[in-house]
Motif scaffolding. Structure first.
Motif, PDB file in Angstrom:
ATOM      1  N   GLU A 170       0.835  -1.213   0.000  1.00  0.00           N
ATOM      2  CA  GLU A 170       0.000   0.000   0.000  1.00  0.00           C
ATOM      3  C   GLU A 170       0.867   1.260   0.000  1.00  0.00           C
ATOM      4  N   ARG A 221       0.927   4.175  -2.876  1.00  0.00           N
ATOM      5  CA  ARG A 221       0.668   5.582  -2.521  1.00  0.00           C
ATOM      6  C   ARG A 221       1.835   6.472  -2.928  1.00  0.00           C
ATOM      7  N   LEU A 245      -4.010  -0.147  -6.053  1.00  0.00           N
ATOM      8  CA  LEU A 245      -4.299   0.312  -4.699  1.00  0.00           C
ATOM      9  C   LEU A 245      -5.795   0.198  -4.419  1.00  0.00           C
ATOM     10  N   LEU A 287      -7.532  -1.828  -1.345  1.00  0.00           N
ATOM     11  CA  LEU A 287      -8.475  -1.190  -0.426  1.00  0.00           C
ATOM     12  C   LEU A 287      -9.843  -1.867  -0.465  1.00  0.00           C
ATOM     13  N   HIS A 288     -10.296  -2.196  -1.660  1.00  0.00           N
ATOM     14  CA  HIS A 288     -11.627  -2.785  -1.826  1.00  0.00           C
ATOM     15  C   HIS A 288     -11.739  -4.104  -1.075  1.00  0.00           C
ATOM     16  N   ARG A 302     -10.753  -4.701   1.769  1.00  0.00           N
ATOM     17  CA  ARG A 302     -10.985  -4.456   3.196  1.00  0.00           C
ATOM     18  C   ARG A 302     -12.468  -4.505   3.558  1.00  0.00           C
ATOM     19  N   GLU A 307     -15.468   3.129   3.987  1.00  0.00           N
ATOM     20  CA  GLU A 307     -14.392   4.110   3.787  1.00  0.00           C
ATOM     21  C   GLU A 307     -13.401   3.627   2.728  1.00  0.00           C
ATOM     22  N   ALA A 308     -13.032   2.351   2.829  1.00  0.00           N
ATOM     23  CA  ALA A 308     -12.099   1.797   1.847  1.00  0.00           C
ATOM     24  C   ALA A 308     -12.739   1.754   0.464  1.00  0.00           C
ATOM     25  N   GLU A 346     -12.653   5.294  -1.068  1.00  0.00           N
ATOM     26  CA  GLU A 346     -11.336   5.627  -1.608  1.00  0.00           C
ATOM     27  C   GLU A 346     -11.043   4.803  -2.855  1.00  0.00           C
ATOM     28  N   ALA A 347     -11.445   3.533  -2.845  1.00  0.00           N
ATOM     29  CA  ALA A 347     -11.245   2.679  -4.021  1.00  0.00           C
ATOM     30  C   ALA A 347     -11.988   3.263  -5.221  1.00  0.00           C
TER      31      ALA A 347
END
Length: 191
Positions: A101, A105, A121, A125-126, A128, A132-133, A136-137
């Motif tokens: 990660e 980033r 990325l 994240l997805h 998770r 929230e993840a 962002e995804a």
């Protein structure tokens, strides 16, 4: 008539044997200065290529070593960082996900429009499975589809992330539609 040469001395025979061994086996350790005994370092692009070959063969350990060496030679080569992060993610070692990660980033700080770093990325994240993840995804997948609008997998994953977030049903449907159209177009081109 010339007389034959005298037989070689024992010292000459030993010297010839040592020379033959050095030619066939290499010099004994310590005979050459270390700078001459070591191979020249590879270039960053050559290490990137070596890492890609190892990754393609499924040799993730060699891929990681090659990408790390690539970054040592050229820390700004984002391809090495993104590919190292992918190899770490694919290694199956949960302890490496944080490092992957961070590498994604960093690549995005260097190039905010890098579609591979954004897509990969987003996938990390997805996984998770939090809102929230997923949010962002979805933002990252937006970067990926803007950079490469023909990438059906980015559109499909964008739709999935948007569906998880749940605040843009029309955007979700449009992303799924775009993915389906691209898949259909790809299938038609193959026929």
């Amino acid at each position: 008539m010339v007389p034959p040469p005298p037989p070689p001395s024992a010292a000459a025979v030993l010297a010839a044997a040592a020379l033959s061994a050095a030619v066939f086996l290499g010099p004994p350790p310590g005979l050459l200065p270390s700078a001459l005994a070591q191979p020249a370092p590879a270039s960053a692009p050559a290490l990137l290529e070596r890492g890609n070959g190892a990754y393609g063969r499924g040799d993730l350990e060699e891929a990681v070593r090659s990408y790390e060496a690539c970054l040592e030679l050229d820390p700004d080569l984002t391809y090495c960082a993104v590919n190292l992060a992918s190899a770490l993610s694919d290694s199956g070692d949960p302890a490496q996900l944080g490092r992957a990660e961070a590498l994604y980033r960093e690549a995005l700080r260097t190039d905010p429009a890098d579609p591979d770093a954004a897509f990969n990325l987003a996938m990390l994240l997805h996984d998770r499975k939090t809102v929230e993840a997923a949010r962002e995804a979805a933002e990252l997948l937006g970067v990926a589809v803007r950079a490469d609008p023909g990438r059906w997998d980015a559109w499909a994953n964008l739709a999935s992330a948007l569906a998880e977030v749940g605040d843009d049903p029309l955007g979700t449907v449009r992303a799924y539609e775009r993915a389906i159209l691209l898949i259909e177009r790809e299938a038609e081109e193959e026929e």
